[in-house]
Design a protein around this motif. Structure first.
Motif, PDB file in Angstrom:
ATOM      1  N   THR A 198       0.839  -1.190   0.000  1.00 34.20           N
ATOM      2  CA  THR A 198       0.000   0.000   0.000  1.00 34.20           C
ATOM      3  C   THR A 198       0.878   1.246   0.000  1.00 34.20           C
ATOM      4  O   THR A 198       2.020   1.221   0.466  1.00 34.20           O
ATOM      5  CB  THR A 198      -0.918   0.045   1.234  1.00 34.20           C
ATOM      6  OG1 THR A 198      -0.111   0.145   2.418  1.00 34.20           O
ATOM      7  CG2 THR A 198      -1.769  -1.211   1.330  1.00 34.20           C
ATOM      8  N   GLN A 199       0.331   2.315  -0.533  1.00 34.10           N
ATOM      9  CA  GLN A 199       1.004   3.616  -0.502  1.00 34.10           C
ATOM     10  C   GLN A 199      -0.047   4.657  -0.148  1.00 34.10           C
ATOM     11  O   GLN A 199      -0.990   4.893  -0.914  1.00 34.10           O
ATOM     12  CB  GLN A 199       1.654   3.930  -1.848  1.00 34.10           C
ATOM     13  CG  GLN A 199       2.469   5.226  -1.840  1.00 34.10           C
ATOM     14  CD  GLN A 199       3.215   5.435  -3.144  1.00 34.10           C
ATOM     15  OE1 GLN A 199       3.730   4.492  -3.742  1.00 34.10           O
ATOM     16  NE2 GLN A 199       3.268   6.686  -3.605  1.00 34.10           N
ATOM     17  N   ARG A 200       0.111   5.255   1.021  1.00 35.28           N
ATOM     18  CA  ARG A 200      -0.904   6.146   1.570  1.00 35.28           C
ATOM     19  C   ARG A 200      -1.340   7.229   0.590  1.00 35.28           C
ATOM     20  O   ARG A 200      -2.522   7.587   0.522  1.00 35.28           O
ATOM     21  CB  ARG A 200      -0.367   6.792   2.848  1.00 35.28           C
ATOM     22  CG  ARG A 200      -1.339   7.742   3.534  1.00 35.28           C
ATOM     23  CD  ARG A 200      -0.684   8.400   4.745  1.00 35.28           C
ATOM     24  NE  ARG A 200      -0.408   7.425   5.769  1.00 35.28           N
ATOM     25  CZ  ARG A 200      -1.274   7.080   6.727  1.00 35.28           C
ATOM     26  NH1 ARG A 200      -2.468   7.641   6.753  1.00 35.28           N
ATOM     27  NH2 ARG A 200      -0.933   6.193   7.640  1.00 35.28           N
ATOM     28  N   GLU A 233      -7.552   2.064   7.741  1.00 36.83           N
ATOM     29  CA  GLU A 233      -7.471   0.749   8.392  1.00 36.83           C
ATOM     30  C   GLU A 233      -8.365  -0.285   7.715  1.00 36.83           C
ATOM     31  O   GLU A 233      -8.219  -1.485   7.949  1.00 36.83           O
ATOM     32  CB  GLU A 233      -7.817   0.842   9.874  1.00 36.83           C
ATOM     33  CG  GLU A 233      -9.170   1.441  10.188  1.00 36.83           C
ATOM     34  CD  GLU A 233      -9.089   2.936  10.472  1.00 36.83           C
ATOM     35  OE1 GLU A 233      -9.891   3.396  11.312  1.00 36.83           O
ATOM     36  OE2 GLU A 233      -8.253   3.620   9.859  1.00 36.83           O
ATOM     37  N   LEU A 234      -9.268   0.174   6.844  1.00 36.56           N
ATOM     38  CA  LEU A 234     -10.123  -0.739   6.097  1.00 36.56           C
ATOM     39  C   LEU A 234      -9.591  -1.010   4.689  1.00 36.56           C
ATOM     40  O   LEU A 234     -10.201  -1.757   3.933  1.00 36.56           O
ATOM     41  CB  LEU A 234     -11.550  -0.198   6.013  1.00 36.56           C
ATOM     42  CG  LEU A 234     -12.270  -0.013   7.354  1.00 36.56           C
ATOM     43  CD1 LEU A 234     -13.678   0.513   7.132  1.00 36.56           C
ATOM     44  CD2 LEU A 234     -12.308  -1.324   8.132  1.00 36.56           C
ATOM     45  N   TRP A 235      -8.453  -0.364   4.347  1.00 37.46           N
ATOM     46  CA  TRP A 235      -7.815  -0.663   3.056  1.00 37.46           C
ATOM     47  C   TRP A 235      -7.335  -2.118   3.047  1.00 37.46           C
ATOM     48  O   TRP A 235      -6.980  -2.673   4.090  1.00 37.46           O
ATOM     49  CB  TRP A 235      -6.612   0.239   2.849  1.00 37.46           C
ATOM     50  CG  TRP A 235      -6.911   1.635   2.432  1.00 37.46           C
ATOM     51  CD1 TRP A 235      -8.093   2.311   2.560  1.00 37.46           C
ATOM     52  CD2 TRP A 235      -5.988   2.543   1.817  1.00 37.46           C
ATOM     53  NE1 TRP A 235      -7.966   3.578   2.063  1.00 37.46           N
ATOM     54  CE2 TRP A 235      -6.687   3.761   1.606  1.00 37.46           C
ATOM     55  CE3 TRP A 235      -4.661   2.450   1.426  1.00 37.46           C
ATOM     56  CZ2 TRP A 235      -6.085   4.866   1.019  1.00 37.46           C
ATOM     57  CZ3 TRP A 235      -4.042   3.552   0.847  1.00 37.46           C
ATOM     58  CH2 TRP A 235      -4.752   4.742   0.640  1.00 37.46           C
ATOM     59  N   PRO A 236      -7.273  -2.720   1.873  1.00 38.07           N
ATOM     60  CA  PRO A 236      -6.680  -4.065   1.779  1.00 38.07           C
ATOM     61  C   PRO A 236      -5.225  -4.041   2.215  1.00 38.07           C
ATOM     62  O   PRO A 236      -4.517  -3.053   2.013  1.00 38.07           O
ATOM     63  CB  PRO A 236      -6.792  -4.400   0.282  1.00 38.07           C
ATOM     64  CG  PRO A 236      -7.818  -3.452  -0.255  1.00 38.07           C
ATOM     65  CD  PRO A 236      -7.725  -2.210   0.567  1.00 38.07           C
ATOM     66  N   GLN A 237      -4.798  -5.133   2.804  1.00 40.61           N
ATOM     67  CA  GLN A 237      -3.407  -5.294   3.199  1.00 40.61           C
ATOM     68  C   GLN A 237      -2.754  -6.383   2.345  1.00 40.61           C
ATOM     69  O   GLN A 237      -3.428  -7.075   1.576  1.00 40.61           O
ATOM     70  CB  GLN A 237      -3.316  -5.650   4.682  1.00 40.61           C
ATOM     71  CG  GLN A 237      -3.816  -4.562   5.616  1.00 40.61           C
ATOM     72  CD  GLN A 237      -3.726  -4.950   7.075  1.00 40.61           C
ATOM     73  OE1 GLN A 237      -3.213  -6.016   7.430  1.00 40.61           O
ATOM     74  NE2 GLN A 237      -4.235  -4.090   7.946  1.00 40.61           N
ATOM     75  N   GLN A 238      -1.439  -6.506   2.486  1.00 36.17           N
ATOM     76  CA  GLN A 238      -0.695  -7.501   1.718  1.00 36.17           C
ATOM     77  C   GLN A 238      -1.326  -8.881   1.883  1.00 36.17           C
ATOM     78  O   GLN A 238      -1.582  -9.328   2.996  1.00 36.17           O
ATOM     79  CB  GLN A 238       0.758  -7.542   2.176  1.00 36.17           C
ATOM     80  CG  GLN A 238       1.635  -8.484   1.360  1.00 36.17           C
ATOM     81  CD  GLN A 238       3.089  -8.423   1.798  1.00 36.17           C
ATOM     82  OE1 GLN A 238       3.435  -7.762   2.768  1.00 36.17           O
ATOM     83  NE2 GLN A 238       3.951  -9.111   1.099  1.00 36.17           N
ATOM     84  N   GLY A 239      -1.597  -9.550   0.777  1.00 40.24           N
ATOM     85  CA  GLY A 239      -2.203 -10.877   0.805  1.00 40.24           C
ATOM     86  C   GLY A 239      -3.703 -10.881   0.593  1.00 40.24           C
ATOM     87  O   GLY A 239      -4.279 -11.913   0.228  1.00 40.24           O
ATOM     88  N   ASP A 240      -4.375  -9.741   0.818  1.00 37.80           N
ATOM     89  CA  ASP A 240      -5.802  -9.648   0.522  1.00 37.80           C
ATOM     90  C   ASP A 240      -5.994  -9.681  -1.002  1.00 37.80           C
ATOM     91  O   ASP A 240      -5.082  -9.343  -1.764  1.00 37.80           O
ATOM     92  CB  ASP A 240      -6.393  -8.360   1.095  1.00 37.80           C
ATOM     93  CG  ASP A 240      -6.404  -8.353   2.621  1.00 37.80           C
ATOM     94  OD1 ASP A 240      -6.338  -9.450   3.220  1.00 37.80           O
ATOM     95  OD2 ASP A 240      -6.482  -7.260   3.211  1.00 37.80           O
ATOM     96  N   ARG A 241      -7.197 -10.068  -1.421  1.00 39.15           N
ATOM     97  CA  ARG A 241      -7.444 -10.211  -2.856  1.00 39.15           C
ATOM     98  C   ARG A 241      -8.637  -9.369  -3.286  1.00 39.15           C
ATOM     99  O   ARG A 241      -9.633  -9.269  -2.568  1.00 39.15           O
ATOM    100  CB  ARG A 241      -7.655 -11.686  -3.224  1.00 39.15           C
ATOM    101  CG  ARG A 241      -6.338 -12.466  -3.183  1.00 39.15           C
ATOM    102  CD  ARG A 241      -6.525 -13.959  -3.387  1.00 39.15           C
ATOM    103  NE  ARG A 241      -7.081 -14.308  -4.682  1.00 39.15           N
ATOM    104  CZ  ARG A 241      -6.397 -14.321  -5.818  1.00 39.15           C
ATOM    105  NH1 ARG A 241      -5.109 -13.983  -5.833  1.00 39.15           N
ATOM    106  NH2 ARG A 241      -6.976 -14.681  -6.954  1.00 39.15           N
ATOM    107  N   LEU A 242      -8.501  -8.783  -4.480  1.00 38.54           N
ATOM    108  CA  LEU A 242      -9.531  -7.902  -5.020  1.00 38.54           C
ATOM    109  C   LEU A 242      -9.933  -8.373  -6.415  1.00 38.54           C
ATOM    110  O   LEU A 242      -9.085  -8.807  -7.201  1.00 38.54           O
ATOM    111  CB  LEU A 242      -9.010  -6.463  -5.115  1.00 38.54           C
ATOM    112  CG  LEU A 242      -8.539  -5.798  -3.813  1.00 38.54           C
ATOM    113  CD1 LEU A 242      -7.912  -4.441  -4.131  1.00 38.54           C
ATOM    114  CD2 LEU A 242      -9.683  -5.648  -2.830  1.00 38.54           C
TER     115      LEU A 242
END
Length: 298
Positions: free
Chosen positions: A81-83, A110-119
């Motif tokens: 992620t990049q803010r 804090e509700l943004w996807p994090q590493q490993g989440d899938r979209l």
């Protein structure tokens, strides 16, 4: 300028060097890595591939087209992620991650996807020939969904969140059933794209599910129950010389809790079938004992 990126397009091979061919499409030249090609290409021949701008800002074409394309949706994995920009998603290209803009992400970081989440995303090309990820909306999920069967009631499912609203979280299971999690059925709000282990608490006639992230009553072991269970697990022979008839002072001295707390913990563990109580003692239920009991009941 004609939109050229994020699609599978045909062009003409116009040049080559030791490592690459060069394919021209509508006046734009794309680099093609020779390691992808099994049979040499002839200058002037046609080549069809997926076009994009790589991380070095070079126009590139590949025969290994990802599922995610312009107007074609597919799942990608968040890598960082990049803010100030958004999240970077791996869609299968060796030297290019796709950005989903912060404008399309939840307001709360804090509700943004994090590493490993899938979209589930498609691609769009902007006026500056940059590719961006486009999140699938509810209509896209509805189009690929499968109706849930009534037999799923009270079963465990793996789901992934795709829409975060004040009224609740919309998800899709790994078998493509649509589900909804009411705020009362979760302890925290899931992230976008997060994998969730849920329980089916309702199956609607339209084939959608109501889900809960809360454990079943017998699974929700409180701190006192967990402490008592740990004491049994660390005892020499899986038993303790205590019961719900034991002296309150002895209970307080050994466990540091009141007799009332102790009795509630016992009741919880008895209901969860993790312990038994007989002969004035508490006994740890082993896996073998549980299996034997289940076979006897069958």
């Amino acid at each position: 300028m004609e939109e050229l990126l994020g699609r599978v397009i045909a062009g003409k091979v116009t040049d080559e060097n030791e490592n690459d061919y060069y394919v021209q499409i509508s006046g734009t030249t794309f680099r093609l890595d020779k390691s992808e090609i099994k049979k040499p290409l002839k200058l002037g021949s046609n080549f069809k591939g997926f076009t994009y701008e790589n991380e070095n800002h070079e126009m590139q074409i590949t025969r290994n087209a990802p599922q995610v394309q312009v107007d074609h949706y597919g799942f990608g994995t968040v890598v960082r992620t990049q803010r100030t920009l958004g999240v970077f998603v791996d869609v299968g290209l060796p030297n290019k991650d796709i950005v989903v803009s912060l404008d399309d992400l939840p307001d709360m970081m804090e509700l943004w996807p994090q590493q490993g989440d899938r979209l589930l995303i498609a691609l769009r090309e902007d006026a500056k020939q940059r590719l961006w990820g486009v999140l699938a909306d509810g209509d896209i999920y509805a189009a690929i969904a499968q109706p849930a069967k009534k037999i799923l009631q009270n079963s465990n499912v793996i789901a992934r969140s795709y829409q975060l609203k004040l009224v609740g979280t919309r998800v899709m299971t790994d078998h493509y059933e649509l589900g909804f999690i009411h705020p009362s059925e979760r302890e925290r709000e899931p992230r976008l794209g997060e994998e969730l282990h849920a329980r089916v608490i309702g199956v609607h006639d339209d084939g959608t599910l109501n889900l809960s992230l809360r454990p079943r009553t017998y699974e929700a072991i409180d701190d006192d129950s967990a402490m008592l269970l740990a004491a049994l697990e660390h005892s020499e022979d899986g038993r303790l010389d205590f019961s719900d008839k034991s002296d309150p002072a002895a209970i307080k001295a050994y466990f540091g809790i009141s007799k009332g707390q102790f009795k509630r913990a016992i009741g919880h563990l008895l209901k969860a079938r993790k312990i038994t109580q007989h002969d004035g003692q508490l006994w740890l239920v082993t896996t073998e004992a549980t299996d034997t009991t289940e076979e006897t009941q069958d």
